[in-house]
Design an enzyme around this catalytic site. Sequence first.
Site, short mmCIF file in Angstrom:
data_model
loop_
_atom_site.label_atom_id
_atom_site.label_comp_id
_atom_site.label_asym_id
_atom_site.label_seq_id
_atom_site.Cartn_x
_atom_site.Cartn_y
_atom_site.Cartn_z
N ASP A 19 40.65 33.38 42.75
CA ASP A 19 40.40 32.08 42.12
C ASP A 19 39.05 31.48 42.49
O ASP A 19 38.90 30.26 42.58
CB ASP A 19 41.54 31.09 42.45
CG ASP A 19 42.88 31.64 42.06
OD1 ASP A 19 42.96 32.32 41.03
OD2 ASP A 19 43.87 31.39 42.79
N LYS A 22 35.72 33.34 38.94
CA LYS A 22 35.11 34.55 38.36
C LYS A 22 35.00 34.42 36.84
O LYS A 22 34.02 34.86 36.25
CB LYS A 22 35.96 35.78 38.73
CG LYS A 22 36.05 36.02 40.23
CD LYS A 22 37.00 37.15 40.58
CE LYS A 22 38.46 36.84 40.35
NZ LYS A 22 39.03 35.80 41.23
N HIS A 47 42.05 33.78 34.86
CA HIS A 47 40.62 33.48 34.87
C HIS A 47 40.34 32.37 33.84
O HIS A 47 40.67 32.52 32.67
CB HIS A 47 39.80 34.74 34.55
CG HIS A 47 39.92 35.80 35.60
ND1 HIS A 47 39.23 36.98 35.56
CD2 HIS A 47 40.64 35.83 36.75
CE1 HIS A 47 39.54 37.70 36.63
NE2 HIS A 47 40.40 37.03 37.36
#
Length: 438
Positions: A19, A22, A47
Amino acid sequence: MIEGRTVSATCVIGLQWGDEAKGKIVDLLTERHDIVVRYQGGANAGHTVVRDGQTFKLSLVPSGIFRPEVQCVIAGGVVMNPASLLGEIDGLAGRGVRIEKNLMLSDRAHVIFPWHFEEDRLLDQQCAGGEAIGTTMRGIGPCYRDKVGRSLAVRLGDMYRPDFRTRIELIAKAKNEILGRLGAGGEPLDPQKIFEAYHGYAERLRPYVADTTAYLLDALEAGRRVLLEGAQGALLDIDHGTFPFVTSSNSSGVGVSAGSGVPGRYITKMVGIVKAYTTRVGGGPFPTEQDNDIGEHIRRCGNEYGTVTRRPRRCGWFDAVAARYTTRLSGIDTLAVMLLDVLSELPELKICTAYELDGRRITDFPSHVDDLRRVVPIYETLPGWQQEIRGAQRLADLPANAQKYLDRISTLLARPIEVVSVGPDRRQTMFAEQAEGT
Ligand code: GDP
Ligand code: IMO
Ligand code: MG
């Protein structure tokens, strides 16, 4: 160089426990690439990409999907639950994202079945020292276990073979016995129902399925620019992370080649992503955790709740011992420091620069989880900036104390910082070359 063409691939790796944002960085870097690849993990990943005021949460689909001219690839190292992938595809298509023409799935990727969810639920309670791993319950570990075990595994390509139905019957029989012994209640799994459902998924996924290893090698040799999107973080790496409180794939830089089929020597740049502090979701040791008002403050300001499970994330100070270890392990060239804005209100900040273990000062990250549990962090205190920074446009615009904080991270990790992020939006990003006016 191959036949006069430059072969180039860039990889984005999270250097903490996942976390690190990215998704945001991959979306930004996609502008300079032709192909984006997810190569390990599965729908345990969440994501986030914020574009034009819209928030997208991606689990399996690469974060490059928002640019129609970019090909997105889910490579062989990934484990996938076809139902959740189809749900994600439908969700994206329903929001106007073009997906049919630019998503490709590896026929080598392993498939998650209902028994994997059951095993995840039954076995996570029985981990080291009585503490649960706290998995995302997406069947990830059990599917990877079957991959390594081989005899009960199914790859995406197997779903198109004539013996798929008999494979399901055989595996379901074995799994019903195993689940019974593990104490699963309820009805046994029905192989016919499972076959029918998975046959349906396979037909829907058929247009996307390909030999992505061959595709990527051809593309690289033709000079196309490939971006590899790591999932999870290096501290969750199955071999090099905080075992057993890890995920089941090689999520550090060492896993890129195996998962993607891209030879290591073609990867020309490794970008390491860190938060300006540390978070962890799930069980296991976390030396700099702040189970107090500071941790609560970070959780509130950073909205630190799991993207996948909505579990509150555990929050703490930046751990430079851990991040230096994963920077070196992953062969990182440059750093992206994310969520710096979350620290803005704090009067002073701490960075862990060493640990004390049995009265000794150490700077190497312990390999055994029991030692990591016993370390006492040694902190350096830096002054905060207590100024709003979410609108900053250039690194030079940041308050002097924020710049000092970043410099300290760069020095401790011995890598240059290339990107600094001060908010979820694409515009809330500063690149080092911008600060230098290039
Ligand atoms: P990933 O799994 O590494 O892609 O990260 P997640 O998406 O699970 O979590 C990162 C969260 O931080 C997301 O909600 C992002 O929208 C948000 N985010 C990204 N960069 C920033 C930033 O610089 N500041 C703040 N406040 N939030 C950010
Ligand atoms: P992204 O890609 C944060 C954690 C789980 C648990 C452990 C094992 O969004 O950064 P698993 O379901 O993989 O068997 O769970 O790993 N975990 C993550 N934590 N971000 C992730 O992904 C994660 N993927 C798995 O919370 O502690
Ligand atoms: Mg996430």
